[in-house]
Design a protein around this motif. Structure first.
Motif, PDB file in Angstrom:
ATOM      1  N   PRO A 202       0.844  -1.201   0.000  1.00  0.00           N
ATOM      2  CA  PRO A 202       0.000   0.000   0.000  1.00  0.00           C
ATOM      3  C   PRO A 202       0.879   1.252   0.000  1.00  0.00           C
ATOM      4  CG  PRO A 202      -0.464  -1.473   1.873  1.00  0.00           C
ATOM      5  CD  PRO A 202       0.857  -1.865   1.296  1.00  0.00           C
ATOM      6  N   VAL A 203       0.262   2.390  -0.239  1.00  0.00           N
ATOM      7  CA  VAL A 203       0.964   3.666  -0.075  1.00  0.00           C
ATOM      8  C   VAL A 203       0.578   4.193   1.306  1.00  0.00           C
ATOM      9  CG1 VAL A 203       1.243   6.009  -0.928  1.00  0.00           C
ATOM     10  CG2 VAL A 203       0.956   4.120  -2.546  1.00  0.00           C
ATOM     11  N   PHE A 204       1.523   4.080   2.244  1.00  0.00           N
ATOM     12  CA  PHE A 204       1.246   4.475   3.621  1.00  0.00           C
ATOM     13  C   PHE A 204       1.384   5.987   3.780  1.00  0.00           C
ATOM     14  CE2 PHE A 204       2.893   0.064   4.111  1.00  0.00           C
ATOM     15  CZ  PHE A 204       1.745  -0.504   4.660  1.00  0.00           C
ATOM     16  N   GLN A 205       0.462   6.558   4.558  1.00  0.00           N
ATOM     17  CA  GLN A 205       0.535   7.984   4.865  1.00  0.00           C
ATOM     18  C   GLN A 205       1.500   8.267   6.008  1.00  0.00           C
ATOM     19  OE1 GLN A 205      -1.275  10.516   3.083  1.00  0.00           O
ATOM     20  NE2 GLN A 205      -1.320   8.711   1.739  1.00  0.00           N
ATOM     21  N   SER A 206       1.721   7.270   6.837  1.00  0.00           N
ATOM     22  CA  SER A 206       2.688   7.426   7.930  1.00  0.00           C
ATOM     23  C   SER A 206       3.299   6.061   8.218  1.00  0.00           C
ATOM     24  CB  SER A 206       2.012   7.995   9.192  1.00  0.00           C
ATOM     25  OG  SER A 206       0.869   7.236   9.549  1.00  0.00           O
ATOM     26  N   LEU A 207       4.545   6.092   8.665  1.00  0.00           N
ATOM     27  CA  LEU A 207       5.268   4.853   8.969  1.00  0.00           C
ATOM     28  C   LEU A 207       6.079   5.080  10.232  1.00  0.00           C
ATOM     29  CD1 LEU A 207       7.045   2.532   6.444  1.00  0.00           C
ATOM     30  CD2 LEU A 207       8.159   3.101   8.598  1.00  0.00           C
TER      31      LEU A 207
END
Length: 799
Positions: free
Chosen positions: A366-371
């Motif tokens: 996925p394209v994570f907004q925060s990691l």
């Protein structure tokens, strides 16, 4: 993205590795600021550019971009009005711009489609005239050539003459007997830009001139003879003129580039972006990376993923598949849990930065907004933070900054305190982030977390395997297994005293020992299931391979049968053509006899005996043809298998007269349709014999074909060579014309006339179309005026 997570996952080392593939200092500087994007559209575009660059590199090799390290300083100097670039910097600028032109041409001519690279390189302007002028005026060593301007050429010619004159004058002092004895050295040197002699200090007045200095010891004086002062003055003046002219030329060349300031900025931007893309592609190739699919449903699946910074990385498959959003990884110490966690986080960051990831095809992220990553020991004495306190502070920051979709990595969650309380806290932390919609990868040895993973919805457990005999880690992640820590076994393997190990086992409570044995049993069961799964997978592969081999054999048989079928069809066609030719001969003879009978009919009546004789002779001739066709088959005499019953659909039969075998596919009005290995044939049902398949060695029987020949002589309505269809409809006219042509051929008429009149022209058009398609017509045309003109069509029949 949390900066702490980037540091914990060592993303900065990835950035440094990518920078080494930059071809320009501007590209290296931009790559140094490489960060993951959180915009799904931008991530998709970055990955698409990298993928396209990988394909281009495979098709055409590296880009020919060339740039010197001081290129940014060159661009900075261009921004200062009135400042001229040095010759070598002008050459460096020209080399860079020419290499960009070469790169654009290579992309345009490369085999394949590279629209993104073409769009990037297309943003650069061409400076061929400016770079050409630069190379014309400055040679490869960085010297401005004499031909750079007429003024420079004239100045340098005068300089050469004056230097030659000066050299001759000074050499006369070196050769002269009276002057040479006053010199310290027989050389001409330079002081303060003027050519001088080295004179002994005690002979200062022997040679008139100007002293420009003395040696360190004072024993030698640097003297300019009075006879060379004027020449030296001319040389100094000419050198000043030369310097001014060179500076003017360099400024003019610099201004050529400076005049196109906006285009230069666009070109620098295009070159920088092109360099960044190719660097990402070359790094991706260096780690054998693939382009991951971007998952919009939250799937996080890394197939055979490898840590890009480890030389001997063991592939690991990490899967978090909805509805599950949590993966708890357990297993023995030194088994690879932390490396798996770092691999998952680092590969997610790489994908969002537009880099290919070292994994197998089928990987999805996925394209994570925060990691966020809580990995390692962040204790600080100065900040009064213990390991446990530092981790709690980090988790607090995660909770405050989390924006879904988020990836949370928790290594040994809940550790650093009492195991019971730490396990309970770990369960609560993981479940809290799960409820907030994050994707969580956590590692732990705590039984409470293992129980949570086995019972909670949306949580999957996996354990790293180990060899049952040696307890060495296999680094293989086994899903569904609660895993064992194997602390005592691994401590023993690492060399800890057996006495300590024995005492440690005795210190385990009955419940703990029972739980350890239970986990061991589960682990053995999981291994057995995994073994059976592998066997089943291997057997399935073997079955699929056997099926593929069987299909290959069927294809090979079909290919071998095809030549036989083709030869059979060719033989059938040959026999049919031969039979037709022989029957044509019989018909020709029959026509000849019929013509003779018709001619005799004018003299006396035709008797039944005459027609019967002709009919009998024709039948006998055709029977001979049929008999000859039957002879090669050498079929043994046999009786019908069904007692003489009529053939039915599906029966295997032999066609009498040809000896060909086939299957009846349809019956209609006494005629049968027969399939002979894909070739269809119609025959009378009376001419078929059914093959007997009830006994061995009996292929069937045949019944010789019986051919009937009828000869009918009828009086003609019109003259033998004309047919009048005036007043007929189109269908009637065509039917009559067809019979007329057959009868004309039978009576050996080669030219006939069709009388259709003028009218609306409909009859003439219909008959023309009919004649064009008729097999017996050689050619046809409108009759000449004396034979009826447009109302008559003359037809010529084939021989």
């Amino acid at each position: 993205m949390q900066l702490g997570a980037l540091g914990a996952l060592e993303f900065d080392r990835i950035v440094e590795a990518v920078k080494t593939f930059a071809l320009t200092p501007m590209g290296a500087e931009r790559l140094g600021r490489l960060r993951p994007s959180i915009d799904p559209g931008e991530v998709a575009d970055l990955l698409a550019r990298t993928e396209e660059a990988v394909r281009f590199l495979a098709a055409s090799g590296a880009l020919p971009l060339r740039a010197s390290d001081d290129l940014p300083q060159i661009f900075a100097a261009l921004a200062v009005e009135g400042r001229a670039l040095e010759p070598l910097r002008l050459l460096a600028l020209a080399t860079f711009l020419d290499s960009l032109d070469e790169s654009r041409t290579l992309i345009r001519r490369a085999p394949g489609s590279f629209p993104r690279l073409e769009a990037i390189s297309g943003g650069a302007a061409t400076f061929k005239s400016e770079t050409g002028a630069t190379r014309d005026k400055i040679d490869a060593s960085g010297e401005v050539v004499d031909q750079a301007s007429p003024e420079l050429k004239a100045i340098r010619e005068r300089l050469r003459k004056q230097r030659t004159r000066l050299r001759s004058t000074l050499e006369s002092y070196l050769r002269g007997k009276e002057t040479a004895r006053h010199l310290q050295d027989q050389v001409v040197t330079e002081r303060n830009g003027r050519y001088v002699l080295v004179v002994k200090a005690e002979h200062r007045g022997a040679i008139p001139g100007i002293v420009h200095g003395a040696s360190t010891s004072g024993a030698s004086l640097f003297l300019e003879p009075l006879s060379t002062v004027e020449i030296n003055n001319d040389i100094v003046a000419l050198e000043e003129q030369e310097h001014a002219e060179v500076l003017r030329i360099l400024l003019a060349l610099t201004d050529l580039f400076r005049a196109r300031r906006e285009e230069m900025q666009q070109t620098i931007e295009a070159a920088t972006e092109l360099d960044v893309v190719q660097a990402r592609a070359r790094f991706s190739n260096s780690v054998d990376g693939i382009e991951p699919a971007l998952a919009s449903d939250g799937r996080f699946e890394l197939i055979a993923a490898r840590h890009p910074l480890l030389a001997q990385a063991v592939p690991v498959t990490i899967k978090v598949t909805p509805p599950a959003t949590v993966l708890l990884i357990t297993g023995p110490n030194t088994g690879g849990k932390t490396v798996a966690l770092k691999t998952a986080g680092l590969l997610a960051l790489m994908a969002q930065a537009g880099l290919r990831i070292p994994a197998a095809e089928g990987s999805r992220v996925p394209v994570f907004q925060s990691l966020f990553a809580d990995i390692g020991d962040d204790q600080s004495i100065e900040a009064s933070l213990s390991t446990f306190s530092a981790r709690i502070a980090n988790i607090l920051l995660m909770d405050q900054s989390l924006v879904a979709p988020a990836l949370v990595l928790l290594d040994e969650v809940g550790s650093g305190t009492d195991p019971i309380e730490g396990g309970a806290l770990g369960v609560a932390i993981v479940d809290h982030f799960r409820k907030r919609g994050a994707t969580i990868l956590a590692t732990s040895h705590y039984d409470q977390l293992k129980t949570y993973a086995s019972t909670a919805e949306g949580v999957t457990s996996a354990a790293f395997g180990f060899h049952a005999d040696t307890f060495e880690p296999t680094y293989e992640l086994i899903y569904g297994s609660p895993g064992r820590s194997l602390a005592l076994e691994i401590a023993a393997r690492l060399g800890l005293s057996p006495t300590i190990i024995t005492e440690a086992r005795q210190n385990l409570s009955a419940r703990e020992a029972q739980l350890a044995e239970h986990l061991a049993k589960i682990d053995r069961d999981m291994r057995a299931i995994d073994h059976e799964h592998r066997i089943a997978a291997r057997e399935r592969e073997e079955i699929e391979a056997a099926g593929a081999r069987m299909r290959q054999r069927e294809d090979a048989l079909r290919q071998r049968e095809e030549p036989f079928r083709r030869r059979l069809n060719e033989e059938l066609d040959t026999q049919v053509r031969r039979a037709r030719r022989e029957i044509d001969i019989v018909i020709a003879e029959l026509k000849a006899k019929t013509t003779a009978i018709a001619q005799d009919a004018g003299r006396h009546a035709v008797t039944t005996g005459d027609t019967g004789a002709v009919r009998g002779e024709a039948r006998a001739a055709v029977d001979q043809v049929v008999t000859r066709l039957l002879e090669p088959t050498a079929l043994p005499p046999a009786q019908p298998a069904t007692g003489g019953r009529a053939p039915r659909v599906g029966d295997r039969v032999i066609v009498g007269g040809f000896g060909l075998e086939g299957i009846v596919t349809s019956l209609h009005d006494g005629a049968a349709e027969i399939d002979m290995r894909g070739k269809h044939m119609r025959a009378s049902a009376r001419d078929l014999s059914i093959v007997d398949t009830s006994g061995p060695g009996n292929p069937g029987h045949h019944v010789a074909a019986r051919v009937s020949v009828n000869v009918e002589l009828q009086p003609r309505e019109t003259t033998p060579s004309d047919l009048n269809v005036i007043g007929c409809s189109v269908d009637e006219a065509i039917a009559r014309a067809e019979r007329f042509l057959d009868e004309s051929l039978l009576t050996d008429q080669r030219t006939v006339r069709l009388i259709h009149g003028y009218g609306t022209g409909q009859l003439k058009r219909a008959l023309s179309g009919f004649l064009q398609q008729h097999p017996l017509v050689a050619r046809f045309a409108t009759a000449p005026p004396e034979q009826g003109g447009g109302g008559v069509t003359v037809v010529e029949l084939k021989e």
